[in-house]
Design a protein around this motif. Structure first.
Motif, short mmCIF file in Angstrom:
data_model
loop_
_atom_site.label_atom_id
_atom_site.label_comp_id
_atom_site.label_asym_id
_atom_site.label_seq_id
_atom_site.Cartn_x
_atom_site.Cartn_y
_atom_site.Cartn_z
N HIS A 81 6.65 76.07 54.06
CA HIS A 81 6.20 76.43 55.40
C HIS A 81 7.08 77.56 55.93
O HIS A 81 7.96 78.03 55.22
N GLU A 106 8.76 74.96 66.16
CA GLU A 106 8.72 73.53 66.42
C GLU A 106 8.32 72.77 65.16
O GLU A 106 7.46 73.20 64.41
N SER A 107 8.96 71.63 64.96
CA SER A 107 8.73 70.82 63.77
C SER A 107 7.90 69.59 64.13
O SER A 107 6.71 69.57 64.00
N HIS A 108 8.55 68.56 64.63
CA HIS A 108 7.87 67.32 65.01
C HIS A 108 8.71 66.60 66.07
O HIS A 108 9.92 66.83 66.16
N SER A 109 8.09 65.80 66.85
CA SER A 109 8.78 64.98 67.86
C SER A 109 9.73 65.80 68.74
O SER A 109 10.84 65.36 69.05
N ARG A 151 11.42 68.34 67.91
CA ARG A 151 12.50 68.92 67.12
C ARG A 151 12.11 70.32 66.66
O ARG A 151 10.94 70.69 66.65
N HIS A 170 12.77 73.28 63.44
CA HIS A 170 13.23 73.46 62.06
C HIS A 170 14.64 74.02 62.04
O HIS A 170 15.05 74.74 62.96
N HIS A 223 11.21 71.83 52.76
CA HIS A 223 11.04 70.44 53.21
C HIS A 223 10.96 69.53 52.00
O HIS A 223 10.10 69.70 51.13
N ASN A 273 10.43 65.59 51.14
CA ASN A 273 10.03 64.31 51.72
C ASN A 273 11.14 63.28 51.54
O ASN A 273 11.67 63.11 50.44
#
Length: 133
Positions: A37, A55-58, A60, A62, A90, A92
């Motif tokens: 990404h 922006e990443s998630h929640s 947050r 990167h 990234h 997992n």
């Protein structure tokens, strides 16, 4: 246009950097892990580093710029113009061993790129500007 792709592998994942000379400037795309990404854009100009984090998630953002900066630390003496690095690594369920390995791999990629830059001339024509008056 000169370009180079380099790879590093450790801790069960791979990172790669694709570099393209654009005139006096250098564009690098750094990716790796399970989901490639664009997490950050890091620029180097006039020996100054600036970063945009997406922006990443929640809520947050990167943090891939830390890897880009590791590469810049190594290649900056070889640069003749500006440099832009897009970064997106990234893994997992990443663990501490893989986080530590990502810094070592970024350094390895930086070394490989520095060697390539030392062997590859930045050949370009200087821009010509219209004189005023």
């Amino acid at each position: 246009m000169h370009q180079q792709q380099v790879y590093a592998q450790a801790a069960d994942f791979t990172m790669s950097a694709e570099a393209k000379l654009i005139g006096a400037d250098l564009l690098i795309t750094l990716v790796g892990g399970d989901t490639h990404h664009i997490g950050t854009v890091t620029t180097w100009s006039n020996k100054q580093i600036e970063t945009i984090r997406f922006e990443s998630h929640s809520g947050r953002f990167h943090k891939d710029d830390v890897l880009a900066e590791k590469i810049l630390d190594i290649i900056s003496p070889c640069l003749s113009g500006n440099c832009v690095i897009t970064s997106g690594v990234h893994v997992n369920g990443i663990n501490k061993e893989q986080i530590d390995a990502s810094f070592e791999m970024a350094a390895d990629l930086g070394q490989q790129l520095a060697e390539w830059l030392k062997e590859t001339p930045f050949t370009f024509e200087a821009p010509v500007y219209k004189k005023k008056g």
